[in-house]
Design an enzyme around this catalytic site. Structure first.
Site, short mmCIF file in Angstrom:
data_model
loop_
_atom_site.label_atom_id
_atom_site.label_comp_id
_atom_site.label_asym_id
_atom_site.label_seq_id
_atom_site.Cartn_x
_atom_site.Cartn_y
_atom_site.Cartn_z
N GLY A 10 0.83 -1.21 0.00
CA GLY A 10 0.00 0.00 0.00
C GLY A 10 0.86 1.26 0.00
N PHE A 11 0.22 2.37 0.29
CA PHE A 11 0.87 3.68 0.18
C PHE A 11 2.04 3.83 1.18
N THR A 99 -10.12 -7.04 9.25
CA THR A 99 -8.69 -6.81 9.01
C THR A 99 -8.07 -5.98 10.14
N THR A 124 -3.60 5.79 14.09
CA THR A 124 -3.94 7.05 13.44
C THR A 124 -4.45 8.08 14.44
N ASP A 125 -4.31 9.35 14.09
CA ASP A 125 -4.84 10.42 14.96
C ASP A 125 -6.37 10.42 14.97
N GLU A 126 -6.98 9.71 14.00
CA GLU A 126 -8.45 9.72 13.94
C GLU A 126 -9.09 9.10 15.17
N TYR A 150 -14.20 3.22 10.46
CA TYR A 150 -12.75 3.06 10.27
C TYR A 150 -12.02 3.38 11.57
N LYS A 154 -9.73 1.07 14.21
CA LYS A 154 -8.33 1.35 14.56
C LYS A 154 -8.20 1.52 16.08
N ASN A 179 -2.50 12.97 8.83
CA ASN A 179 -2.74 12.64 7.41
C ASN A 179 -1.45 12.66 6.60
N ASN A 249 -9.37 21.84 3.66
CA ASN A 249 -9.42 21.11 2.39
C ASN A 249 -9.47 22.08 1.21
N PRO A 274 -20.96 11.69 6.40
CA PRO A 274 -21.62 11.60 7.71
C PRO A 274 -20.58 11.58 8.84
P1 NAD Z 1 -3.41 1.67 2.03
O1 NAD Z 1 -4.89 1.46 1.95
O2 NAD Z 1 -2.73 2.43 0.95
O3 NAD Z 1 -2.67 0.25 2.14
C1 NAD Z 1 -3.16 -0.79 2.93
C2 NAD Z 1 -2.43 -2.07 2.53
O4 NAD Z 1 -2.88 -3.13 3.39
C3 NAD Z 1 -2.73 -2.52 1.09
O5 NAD Z 1 -1.54 -2.89 0.44
C4 NAD Z 1 -3.65 -3.72 1.26
O6 NAD Z 1 -3.56 -4.67 0.22
C5 NAD Z 1 -3.16 -4.28 2.59
N1 NAD Z 1 -4.19 -5.08 3.29
C6 NAD Z 1 -5.48 -4.74 3.53
N2 NAD Z 1 -6.11 -5.74 4.18
C7 NAD Z 1 -5.17 -6.72 4.37
C8 NAD Z 1 -5.20 -7.99 4.99
N3 NAD Z 1 -6.33 -8.48 5.56
N4 NAD Z 1 -4.07 -8.73 5.03
C9 NAD Z 1 -2.93 -8.27 4.46
N5 NAD Z 1 -2.84 -7.08 3.83
C10 NAD Z 1 -3.96 -6.30 3.80
O7 NAD Z 1 -3.17 2.32 3.46
P2 NAD Z 1 -2.11 3.43 3.91
O8 NAD Z 1 -2.68 4.78 3.68
O9 NAD Z 1 -0.77 3.07 3.39
O10 NAD Z 1 -2.14 3.20 5.50
C11 NAD Z 1 -1.29 2.24 6.11
C12 NAD Z 1 -1.55 2.22 7.60
O11 NAD Z 1 -1.33 3.51 8.15
C13 NAD Z 1 -2.99 1.87 7.98
O12 NAD Z 1 -2.96 1.05 9.11
C14 NAD Z 1 -3.64 3.21 8.31
O13 NAD Z 1 -4.66 3.05 9.25
C15 NAD Z 1 -2.45 3.96 8.89
N6 NAD Z 1 -2.48 5.43 8.74
C16 NAD Z 1 -2.67 5.99 7.52
C17 NAD Z 1 -2.62 7.38 7.40
C18 NAD Z 1 -2.81 8.04 6.05
O14 NAD Z 1 -2.91 9.27 6.00
N7 NAD Z 1 -2.85 7.33 4.95
C19 NAD Z 1 -2.38 8.18 8.52
C20 NAD Z 1 -2.21 7.56 9.76
C21 NAD Z 1 -2.23 6.17 9.85
O1 DAU Z 2 -5.82 11.36 9.97
C1 DAU Z 2 -5.24 10.18 9.52
C2 DAU Z 2 -6.17 9.53 8.53
O2 DAU Z 2 -6.13 10.30 7.34
C3 DAU Z 2 -5.83 8.08 8.23
O3 DAU Z 2 -5.98 7.31 9.39
C4 DAU Z 2 -6.71 7.51 7.12
O4 DAU Z 2 -6.27 6.21 6.76
C5 DAU Z 2 -6.59 8.42 5.91
O5 DAU Z 2 -7.47 7.98 4.91
C6 DAU Z 2 -6.92 9.86 6.28
O6 DAU Z 2 -8.32 10.01 6.62
P1 DAU Z 2 -9.19 11.27 6.13
O7 DAU Z 2 -10.61 10.91 6.20
O8 DAU Z 2 -8.73 12.50 6.83
O9 DAU Z 2 -8.63 11.34 4.62
P2 DAU Z 2 -9.37 11.64 3.21
O10 DAU Z 2 -8.30 11.86 2.21
O11 DAU Z 2 -10.43 10.65 2.93
O12 DAU Z 2 -10.09 13.05 3.50
C7 DAU Z 2 -9.33 14.19 3.87
C8 DAU Z 2 -10.31 15.34 4.01
O13 DAU Z 2 -10.82 15.68 2.71
C9 DAU Z 2 -11.55 15.03 4.85
O14 DAU Z 2 -11.94 16.22 5.54
C10 DAU Z 2 -12.62 14.65 3.83
C11 DAU Z 2 -12.25 15.54 2.64
N1 DAU Z 2 -12.58 15.00 1.31
C12 DAU Z 2 -12.09 13.76 0.98
C13 DAU Z 2 -12.36 13.21 -0.26
C14 DAU Z 2 -11.85 11.85 -0.64
C15 DAU Z 2 -13.34 15.75 0.40
O15 DAU Z 2 -13.76 16.89 0.71
N2 DAU Z 2 -13.60 15.19 -0.83
C16 DAU Z 2 -13.17 13.96 -1.19
O16 DAU Z 2 -13.47 13.50 -2.33
#
Ligand code: NAD
Ligand code: DAU
Length: 339
Positions: A10-11, A99, A124-126, A150, A154, A179, A249, A274
């Site tokens: 993933g990312f 998961t 996550t901070d969420e 979600y 977590k 984020n 945003n 929501p």
């Molecule tokens: P992502 O959705 O890009 O990647 C998630 C990865 O997990 C994918 O490669 C997917 O295939 C794998 N996965 C999902 N279910 C699985 C399972 N059952 N078994 C094995 N692999 C599985 O997510 P991301 O944005 O890279 O986030 C990674 C972690 O960081 C997550 O735990 C998320 O909660 C946390 N996080 C993300 C953010 C953010 O801004 N993206 C911020 C804070 C914390």
């Molecule tokens: O804070 C950490 C979290 O950040 C992680 O734990 C999550 O995995 C990650 O997805 C992210 O959650 P958010 O809900 O904050 O991220 P998202 O990119 O979905 O949305 C960011 C902000 O933008 C939120 O206020 C919703 C808004 N948004 C998002 C999308 C996808 C829009 O206004 N339009 C959109 O189409």
């Protein structure tokens, strides 16, 4: 050191694997990933031939498979694997519980059985819920007040990690980051969705008034923090990770449009999410003071690097956006955009 990274396709996980291989070339990395819609092996194409790296396709909920991998002499598990998108958790909460909660438990069971030296739960901070304007940022001691499925999944996992550490002495640490943005982020999240939509002259669906605030960090700064915690983080602790970059945003959307020289008429206000958390902001003094971490990439640098990456890697996101994502988008988003 032999490290099991879950969700490494993933990312953040793929950025972390690339970072660790470069920083610690003698380490062995096993990437266990189920390859859901969000997992993409192309994210790691540049490291797949590296002798330090191995990919195993599988689910973190599969105890037998996880045991087989961990018994190979794994020293540490870094658990990124998760369902990560808030919007999807509104349509399919069960997969998030499976998961994010049961998968975490499966990994910890294996970790205990095979006496790993460190378990890092990427949270996550969420989990702290929402702030109002003027409220103090969350600290590691703030209450858990999740608002989305979600976030609840977590937070549940975090409580379980705490319980395994206290009850069974699992050497666990929890990280709570704000984020992330940067290369290889799936184009369902705000920044990559808006960059790629703008490049295609498609509308940018802003939820509600667009004045929701997030605290943003460049993904490599997050990876550096996790590396520090892997080596120096204290067992039983929670570490917040943040660069303290709060932006609405709409501010971000305008920066993306200006960089790409696209008109603001692409902005489209749509029905709100929501239980949309109004503001996230984190105090990250503990990791700064105790481990000496500091972010290195400013938001202006990071957003330019990110937009440039999506410009150069159009093939990557065009493929991603035309797969399973398109089906999901058509099922759920078109409805939202038209209301
Ligand atoms: P992502 O959705 O890009 O990647 C998630 C990865 O997990 C994918 O490669 C997917 O295939 C794998 N996965 C999902 N279910 C699985 C399972 N059952 N078994 C094995 N692999 C599985 O997510 P991301 O944005 O890279 O986030 C990674 C972690 O960081 C997550 O735990 C998320 O909660 C946390 N996080 C993300 C953010 C953010 O801004 N993206 C911020 C804070 C914390
Ligand atoms: O804070 C950490 C979290 O950040 C992680 O734990 C999550 O995995 C990650 O997805 C992210 O959650 P958010 O809900 O904050 O991220 P998202 O990119 O979905 O949305 C960011 C902000 O933008 C939120 O206020 C919703 C808004 N948004 C998002 C999308 C996808 C829009 O206004 N339009 C959109 O189409």
């Amino acid at each position: 050191m032999k490290v099991l990274v879950t969700g490494g396709a993933g990312f953040i996980g793929s950025n972390f694997i690339r970072y660790i291989i470069k920083k610690h070339p003698t380490y062995k990395i096993i990437n266990l990933d189920k390859l859901t819609y969000a997992g993409n092996l192309e994210n790691l194409a540049d490291v797949e031939q590296n002798k330090s790296y191995r990919f195993v396709k599988g689910d973190i909920c599969d105890q037998k498979l996880v045991d087989q991998v961990v018994e190979e002499g794994i020293d540490a598990i870094v658990n990124f694997a998760a369902e990560s998108h808030v919007d999807r958790s509104l349509y399919d909460p069960k997969t998030f519980m499976q998961t994010n909660v049961l998968g975490t438990q499966t990994l910890m069971e294996s970790g205990l059985k095979h006496r790993i030296k460190k378990y890092i739960q990427i949270s996550t901070d969420e989990v702290y819920g929402s702030l109002k304007e003027g409220d103090d940022p969350f600290t590691e001691k703030s209450s858990i007040l999740s608002n989305s499925p979600y976030s609840a999944s977590k937070a549940s996992a975090d409580l379980l990690v705490r319980a395994y550490q206290k009850t069974f002495d699992l050497p666990a640490v929890i990280t709570r980051c704000c984020n992330n943005y940067g290369p290889h982020q799936f184009p369902e999240k705000l920044i990559p969705l808006f960059i790629t939509n703008a490049m295609e002259d498609k509308s940018l669906p802003i939820y509600g008034d667009g004045l929701y605030i997030r605290d943003w960090i460049y993904v490599e700064d997050h990876c550096r923090a996790i590396d520090l915690i892997l080596h120096k983080g204290k067992v039983g602790e929670i570490y917040n990770i943040s660069s303290n970059v709060e932006k609405t945003n709409l501010e971000i959307t305008r920066m993306i449009l200006a960089y790409l020289k696209k008109p603001s008429s692409l902005i489209k206000h749509v029905k709100d999410r929501p239980a949309h958390d109004r503001r996230y902001a984190l105090k990250a003094e503990k990791i700064r003071k105790d481990l000496g971490w500091e972010p290195e990439v400013s938001f202006e640098q990071g957003i330019s690097l990110t937009i440039d990456w999506y410009i150069k890697n159009k093939g990557w996101w065009e493929k991603v956006k035309s797969g399973e994502y398109l089906e999901y988008y058509q099922k759920h988003y078109i409805k939202r955009e038209n209301s």
